[in-house]
Design an enzyme around this catalytic site. Structure first.
Site, PDB file in Angstrom:
ATOM      1  CG  ASP A 171      27.908   3.142 -25.892  1.00 35.16           C
ATOM      2  OD1 ASP A 171      28.507   4.156 -26.247  1.00 35.16           O
ATOM      3  OD2 ASP A 171      28.176   2.009 -26.319  1.00 35.16           O
ATOM      4  CB  SER A 172      23.257   2.041 -21.261  1.00 33.54           C
ATOM      5  OG  SER A 172      22.822   1.670 -22.561  1.00 33.54           O
TER       6      SER A 172
END
Length: 398
Positions: A171-172
């Site tokens: 996600d990051s």
């Protein structure tokens, strides 16, 4: 005191999403001046508010992920909520969304519909598998993207089940690509005057980090395998046990660094071995070199190892815990440990702002806002009077 202008001052960003990837991207934009309006479901809000460790009923993570944002509650499943998003989108520069592909189109909030009224609009779309392709409709969280992108297979020890990286790295990474895409689209908009869509897929963001994984397979048929704490083909770079049973990390893979490391551990024979002069040769002898290094580290405690290797200019360290980070003098000197203030006045240590700009550094902001704290403020800016807002609130739309 004069407030320094930030690079993204005047940029209006509308966040339609939840949890990690999209909201992390808008957090970064907000830290450099963007006005981020976060849309949340009435009553419940972003599920991240209840993830991991809570304090006073709210996730501590929330105060990192949502600092600098304004929280507005809107039920996007209603015509009234959708209408207000259209009004907000008409004034926005950027929309960041991470719903499953097709969701916004089903609400009449797809890019084409919104850009028809705001041609300068940039829409950043983050999803598990992207907006196109045979997997587009599959649900996809970060862990699935990490697996499909090739990372999960490589994490762990050989011949053991793979393990997950302990943070939401997929996600990051996607959030970083979302921000890069936003900045590129803003640059293009200066030339053309037009916005565009940005399609970010979790699995692709991970796959992009996999270095030479694919060309190695294509050229030689080699499938990279899990290697524990070592870095295959880059030698020496591993974790080594100390006298006390904990571990140090040593990266002695530069040619001159390797020789200095071998001198320190008393292995001049390895330092002078022509077969180990360069990385390709050393990688053929990785087990022998690692065994020699650990035979030395097991006779020393961690701090002494680090002291000796620092003097020898050999990169070394150890795995930091949260407690190590919170008190480390280098973290503190570089202002990577900062404090935000909750709405009720309580303080909380959080990571500082990155990247570090010399002339226009980012802002920290306050802790994450209470649910709907800015609903009246933002709707008032749209010209929606208090009586109408009360009716919408009574109907559960805001």
């Amino acid at each position: 005191m004069t407030t320094r202008q930030l690079p993204l001052d005047g940029l209006k960003v509308l966040e339609l999403g939840q949890l990690i990837a999209g909201p992390f991207a808008t957090k970064l934009l907000g830290e450099f001046g963007a006005d981020v309006i976060k849309i949340e479901p009435p009553g419940t809000g972003d599920p991240l508010r209840k993830w991991r460790i809570l304090e006073e009923g709210t996730s501590l993570w929330w105060h990192v992920q949502s600092r600098t944002k304004r929280s507005v509650t809107l039920d996007l499943r209603t015509e009234e909520g959708q209408g207000m998003v259209r009004r907000l989108a008409a004034e926005a520069d950027v929309i960041v969304e991470n719903f499953r592909p097709g969701t916004l189109e089903g609400w009449g909030l797809g890019y084409e519909a919104l850009a028809a009224h705001n041609p300068k609009l940039i829409m950043v779309r983050v999803s598990g598998f992207g907006q196109t392709g045979p997997y587009r409709n599959k649900p996809g969280f970060g862990v699935i993207g990490e697996a499909m992108g090739g990372l999960r297979y490589l994490t762990g020890q050989p011949d053991e089940p793979s393990v997950r990286v302990g943070v939401s790295i997929g996600d990051s990474l996607s959030a970083l690509y979302a921000v890069i895409g936003t900045l590129l689209a803003l640059q293009e908009r200066q030339r053309s005057g037009l916005g565009q869509e940005i399609d970010v897929a979790l699995y692709e963001s991970v796959f992009a980090m996999m270095e030479s994984l694919l060309p190695e397979y294509d050229a030689t048929g080699h499938v990279r395998e899990p290697s524990g704490s070592a870095l295959p083909g880059i030698t020496p770079s591993n974790a080594y046990q100390t006298q006390q049973g904990d571990y140090v990390l040593i990266a002695g893979n530069g040619d001159s660094i390797f020789k200095r490391l071998m001198d320190v551990i008393g292995r001049d024979d390895l330092a002078q071995n022509p077969a180990m002069a360069h990385n390709d040769g050393r990688s053929q002898h990785a087990q022998e070199i690692d065994a020699a290094i650990e035979a030395w580290t097991q006779t020393q405690d961690r701090d002494e190892i680090l002291r000796i290797l620092e003097e020898a200019r050999v990169p070394a360290g150890y795995p930091y815990t949260a407690a190590d980070i919170a008190t480390d003098p280098h973290y503190l000197a570089r202002e990577m440990i900062q404090t935000v203030t909750h709405a009720d006045g309580r303080s909380l240590k959080v990571p500082g702002v990155l990247p570090k700009l010399s002339a226009t550094p980012g802002r920290l902001g306050q802790g994450g806002p209470p649910l709907g704290a800015h609903t009246d403020e933002v709707l008032d800016e749209l010209g929606i009077d208090s009586e109408t807002r009360e009716k919408l609130r009574h109907a559960g739309i805001i």
